[in-house]
Design a protein around this motif. Structure first.
Motif, mmCIF file in Angstrom:
data_model
loop_
_atom_site.group_PDB
_atom_site.id
_atom_site.type_symbol
_atom_site.label_atom_id
_atom_site.label_comp_id
_atom_site.label_asym_id
_atom_site.label_seq_id
_atom_site.Cartn_x
_atom_site.Cartn_y
_atom_site.Cartn_z
ATOM 1 N N GLY A 167 -2.791 61.401 -68.911
ATOM 2 C CA GLY A 167 -3.173 60.958 -67.782
ATOM 3 C C GLY A 167 -2.563 62.043 -66.663
ATOM 4 N N GLY A 168 -3.166 62.508 -65.784
ATOM 5 C CA GLY A 168 -2.820 63.678 -65.073
ATOM 6 C C GLY A 168 -1.941 64.730 -65.599
ATOM 7 N N SER A 169 -0.724 65.030 -65.078
ATOM 8 C CA SER A 169 0.096 66.125 -65.705
ATOM 9 C C SER A 169 0.441 65.885 -67.061
ATOM 10 N N GLY A 170 0.174 64.674 -67.761
ATOM 11 C CA GLY A 170 0.516 64.124 -69.136
ATOM 12 C C GLY A 170 -0.478 64.903 -70.225
ATOM 13 N N VAL A 171 -1.317 65.920 -69.434
ATOM 14 C CA VAL A 171 -2.254 66.666 -70.254
ATOM 15 C C VAL A 171 -1.641 67.807 -70.835
ATOM 16 N N THR A 172 -0.254 68.198 -70.325
ATOM 17 C CA THR A 172 0.257 69.409 -70.613
ATOM 18 C C THR A 172 0.542 69.496 -72.154
ATOM 19 N N PRO A 173 1.486 68.698 -72.712
ATOM 20 C CA PRO A 173 1.595 68.585 -74.200
ATOM 21 C C PRO A 173 0.234 68.219 -74.853
ATOM 22 N N VAL A 174 -0.403 67.664 -74.502
ATOM 23 C CA VAL A 174 -1.880 67.269 -75.218
ATOM 24 C C VAL A 174 -2.551 68.757 -75.373
ATOM 25 N N MET A 175 -2.562 69.297 -74.260
ATOM 26 C CA MET A 175 -3.480 70.718 -74.623
ATOM 27 C C MET A 175 -2.951 71.459 -75.471
ATOM 28 N N SER A 176 -1.595 71.509 -75.674
ATOM 29 C CA SER A 176 -0.961 72.181 -76.797
ATOM 30 C C SER A 176 -1.207 71.579 -78.095
ATOM 31 N N LEU A 177 -1.218 70.433 -78.052
ATOM 32 C CA LEU A 177 -1.566 69.944 -79.404
ATOM 33 C C LEU A 177 -3.017 69.816 -79.867
ATOM 34 N N VAL A 178 -4.056 69.838 -78.749
ATOM 35 C CA VAL A 178 -5.385 70.127 -79.029
ATOM 36 C C VAL A 178 -5.691 71.390 -79.591
ATOM 37 N N LYS A 179 -5.221 72.282 -79.002
ATOM 38 C CA LYS A 179 -5.509 73.716 -79.407
ATOM 39 C C LYS A 179 -4.921 74.019 -80.726
ATOM 40 N N SER A 180 -3.602 73.561 -81.102
ATOM 41 C CA SER A 180 -3.150 73.513 -82.381
ATOM 42 C C SER A 180 -3.988 73.046 -83.459
ATOM 43 N N ALA A 181 -4.263 71.746 -83.199
ATOM 44 C CA ALA A 181 -4.976 71.080 -84.180
ATOM 45 C C ALA A 181 -6.520 71.681 -84.558
ATOM 46 N N LEU A 182 -7.179 72.076 -83.210
ATOM 47 C CA LEU A 182 -8.480 72.646 -83.704
ATOM 48 C C LEU A 182 -8.199 74.153 -84.459
ATOM 49 N N LEU A 183 -7.118 74.802 -84.139
ATOM 50 C CA LEU A 183 -7.162 76.119 -84.819
ATOM 51 C C LEU A 183 -6.512 76.114 -86.349
ATOM 52 N N THR A 184 -5.615 75.066 -86.422
ATOM 53 C CA THR A 184 -4.711 75.018 -87.697
ATOM 54 C C THR A 184 -5.008 73.863 -88.761
ATOM 55 N N THR A 185 -6.223 72.991 -88.304
ATOM 56 C CA THR A 185 -6.393 71.535 -89.112
ATOM 57 C C THR A 185 -7.912 71.578 -89.013
ATOM 58 N N ARG A 186 -8.531 70.748 -89.747
ATOM 59 C CA ARG A 186 -9.927 70.291 -89.780
ATOM 60 C C ARG A 186 -10.319 69.086 -89.104
ATOM 61 N N ARG A 187 -9.145 68.342 -88.376
ATOM 62 C CA ARG A 187 -9.188 67.201 -87.996
ATOM 63 C C ARG A 187 -9.998 66.998 -86.728
ATOM 64 N N ARG A 188 -10.750 65.983 -86.504
ATOM 65 C CA ARG A 188 -11.665 65.738 -85.224
ATOM 66 C C ARG A 188 -10.464 65.447 -84.262
ATOM 67 N N VAL A 189 -10.838 65.601 -83.122
ATOM 68 C CA VAL A 189 -10.109 65.426 -81.995
ATOM 69 C C VAL A 189 -10.933 64.703 -80.834
ATOM 70 N N LYS A 190 -10.333 63.458 -80.348
ATOM 71 C CA LYS A 190 -10.980 62.917 -78.954
ATOM 72 C C LYS A 190 -9.934 62.822 -78.037
ATOM 73 N N LEU A 191 -10.224 63.684 -76.791
ATOM 74 C CA LEU A 191 -9.327 63.461 -75.812
ATOM 75 C C LEU A 191 -9.906 62.616 -74.586
ATOM 76 N N VAL A 192 -9.132 61.412 -74.290
ATOM 77 C CA VAL A 192 -9.628 60.736 -73.043
ATOM 78 C C VAL A 192 -8.455 61.019 -72.076
ATOM 79 N N TYR A 193 -9.180 61.499 -71.072
ATOM 80 C CA TYR A 193 -8.147 62.288 -70.075
ATOM 81 C C TYR A 193 -8.524 61.742 -68.562
#
Ligand SMILES: Cc1cc2nc3c(=O)[nH]c(=O)nc-3n(C[C@H](O)[C@H](O)[C@H](O)COP(=O)(O)OP(=O)(O)OC[C@H]3O[C@@H](n4cnc5c(N)ncnc54)[C@H](O)[C@@H]3O)c2cc1C
Length: 257
Positions: free
Chosen positions: A126-152
């Motif tokens: 929610g709002g600025s709460g996206v900050t660490p989530v953005m970091s996690l999303v990028k890392s998960a996409l680049l270093t794992t095969r996990r599917r990611v769903k972001l509700v923002y």
């Protein structure tokens, strides 16, 4: 190797760049000099603590890293103004490329669990709460095969931080990243039914939640009600200001140029 004390001390870091993200949020990219590189190595989802001059005090504030070490050369935090907030407005109004801030090395447990290689990720921001989530999303996409769903969730379209950046990650990983925007102006505040709709079919995921208190409470309660995420699969980052410190022991001018 750095001493254990250095991990708990503040170190001067220079701002390389300020990026205006929305009308009330900016990102700050830092230069880390070679002697401090090891100390400032971070895991996606961690935060930095800043010591900031305010009147006769030095206030401490944490800001999560929105960068990810796998794709961003320099660490970056993103700060959203809070009404009458002392430090968040100071960051947005006073800091420029070339300013120097006192920064404590990265900390925090809001990080990916690397052993969960197959579990999808569902992130509620929610709002600025996206900050660490953005970091996690990028890392998960680049270093794992996990599917990611972001509700923002955001107030309106103009207040969506990283809107274009998220869209380009979605275009790059269309099979693995889904982004569902929730706009309060169109749908009202997020409530339990929205949360439950978001995790249908993803009940076995790891859940990450970060945002305003009432937003996090709704998400957490909705997961609990369906007994989803129990057994240690829910991770929450709470954005709060610490209690006030005593008066400053050092003279505190405005940000150093
Ligand atoms: C681990 C962690 C990570 C975080 N990451 C981020 C991030 O990535 N991005 C981000 O933007 N924020 C983040 N935060 C929140 C951030 O640390 C600050 O809490 C936030 O910026 C507000 O600080 P402030 O000094 O601007 O507000 P404060 O001055 O602390 O004010 C907070 C609230 O209190 C009210 N208030 C202030 N003084 C008074 C007073 N005298 N009387 C009554 N009310 C008062 C203000 O109106 C405001 O609503 C994070 C927090 C934590 C703990």
């Amino acid at each position: 190797m750095s001493s254990p004390d250095a991990k708990h001390a503040f170190h001067p870091l220079r701002i390389a760049e300020v990026v205006r993200e929305t009308a009330d949020a900016s990102s700050f990219v830092f230069e880390v000099p070679p002697p401090l590189e090891a100390l400032f190595r971070y895991a996606p989802g961690q935060f930095l603590t800043f010591e900031v001059p305010f009147q006769n005090m030095r206030l401490h504030r944490c800001y999560s890293l929105s960068s990810a070490p796998e794709c961003d050369a320099q660490p970056k935090v993103t700060v959203k103004r809070i009404e009458r907030g002392r430090v968040s407005n100071w960051f947005n109004d006073e800091l420029r490329a070339g300013s120097t801030l006192d920064v404590k090395p990265p900390e925090g447990l809001f990080v990916l669990r690397r052993e969960e290689a197959d579990r999808p990720l569902v992130m509620f921001a929610g709002g600025s709460g996206v900050t660490p989530v953005m970091s996690l999303v990028k890392s998960a996409l680049l270093t794992t095969r996990r599917r990611v769903k972001l509700v923002y969730a955001n107030r309106d379209r103009a207040s969506i931080i990283f809107r274009d950046e998220l869209e380009s990650w979605r275009a790059r990983f269309p099979e693995r990243l889904a982004v569902a925007h929730h706009l309060d102006v169109e749908q009202g505040f997020m409530h339990a039914a929205h949360v439950k709709d978001a995790f249908v079919g993803l009940e076995h995921a790891d859940f990450y939640i970060c945002g305003p208190g009432p937003f996090m409470d709704i998400v957490e309660a909705s997961l609990e009600e369906r007994r989803v995420g129990s057994g240690g699969h829910v991770f929450i980052e709470r954005f709060v200001s610490p209690t006030e410190p005593g008066p400053s022991r050092r003279p505190t001018p405005s940000p150093r140029e």
